[in-house]
Scaffold this motif. Structure first.
Motif: not given
Length: 344
Positions: A89-96, A112-113, A144-146
């Motif tokens: 239910g939470v928006a999450r992001t990652a750098r690809l 994944l780093v 990925p971004q925490g």
């Protein structure tokens, strides 16, 4: 990052509570095809999405003799983009980061780093220098971004730990999404991380061992008390002997286990029978030793930097956290190790 914030992160790198740890009971690997072919067999691991199965043994990269399955995803140009998903239910992001030469029809290895506490995806990309190393090795990289620049690695760190944030579920959901967009190889999917992120990579080896072939923590041992992987897990770990944030001998400000205890745990998990680890690398202040008489071709390797600080060896400085060596590249060496250890 402001120095004051960084110092706070130093003091609290393993803050938090171990309440609410997920305790995984061993069970059969989810969705793994038991058909002949070893590492070259097909896989339908959980959330494989559009990949629909892939070989862990592309030519020259340590796999078995099975047929390489092709993907049916759209082509993607090399370069950097942002991935956005909703997890729990939470928006999450990652750098690809897609490497040059990426082929959307051929299963590609991915790493994944995970960044450290109070760091960002962009910062760990710079600190680790994983992007150029991965491009040379043909890996897709995901940073990925925490939330609140932290990860719930168990006892560590910050609000992600204290609020029991479901970061393991986020990683699983992220893999599900990526496998519908990119031709990723589920037999060659790996986790690495620095400090708090290294601790998370250890936790992923405990709780998502059916999705990760091997892990590469840097200055980040296990931060949960109970770890029950579903299979043996190859590990390559990097740590400096003068790390005052996550001490080599354990305890200190972080309260984490020692490097020896961490390596002992993983070599026992892999049923290694070596009387002692063999030296496999030595250059200047950096030495790697390895248990390699283990089940399923696994290996447990420790790379120690004498007088090394809380840094990513061979990368860029993570701040005023002690000596940074260039005698070994953690990114280069872990990618070599990863390619030698696909999912069985």
């Amino acid at each position: 990052m402001k120095i004051s914030a960084w110092v706070f992160g130093v003091l609290c790198v393993a803050c938090g509570s171990d309440d609410g740890e997920v305790r995984v009971q061993p069970k059969a690997d989810a969705g793994m095809d038991a058909s002949p072919g070893g590492a070259g067999g097909t896989s339908g691991s959980a959330g494989a999405g559009a990949v629909g199965g892939a070989s862990g043994g592309a030519a020259g990269q340590g796999g078995g003799g099975g047929i390489v399955a092709k993907c049916s995803v759209a082509p993607m140009a090399p370069g950097v983009s942002e991935v956005k998903i909703t997890s729990s239910g939470v928006a999450r992001t990652a750098r690809l980061v897609i490497p040059p030469g990426y082929d959307a029809t051929q299963p590609t290895p991915v790493v994944l780093v995970f960044h450290g506490y109070l760091e960002t995806a962009e910062q760990i990309e710079n600190i680790s220098q994983m992007t150029p190393a991965a491009a040379a090795a043909g890996f897709v990289v995901v940073y990925p971004q925490g939330i609140s620049t932290s990860w719930n690695a168990g006892k560590c760190c910050g609000s992600s730990s204290s609020s029991k944030r479901p970061d393991v579920q986020f990683v699983s959901d992220l893999l599900d999404h990526l496998q519908t967009q990119i031709c990723l190889d589920p037999k060659r999917t790996y986790a690495a991380g620095f400090s708090n992120g290294g601790m998370l990579s250890n936790r992923l080896a405990c709780e998502l061992s059916h999705r990760f072939a091997a892990i590469g923590p840097v200055a980040g041992p296990l931060a949960i008390d109970e770890c029950l992987p579903q299979r043996v897990m190859p590990v390559i770990e990097f740590h400096g002997t003068s790390d005052f944030i996550v001490p080599y001998d354990g305890g200190g400000l972080s309260g984490t286990r020692s490097v020896k205890d961490n390596i002992d745990f993983w070599q026992k998990n892999a049923w290694c029978t070596d009387a002692a680890p063999a030296q496999v690398f030595q250059n200047g202040d950096s030495t790697c030793t390895e248990y390699n008489q283990c089940k399923e071709g696994a290996a447990i390797r420790l790379c120690t930097v004498q007088s090394g600080g809380h840094q990513w060896p061979g990368g860029k400085s993570a701040g005023p956290a002690g000596k940074l060596t260039q005698d070994i590249s953690a990114s280069t060496e872990m990618l070599k190790f990863f390619l030698a250890h696909p999912m069985p």
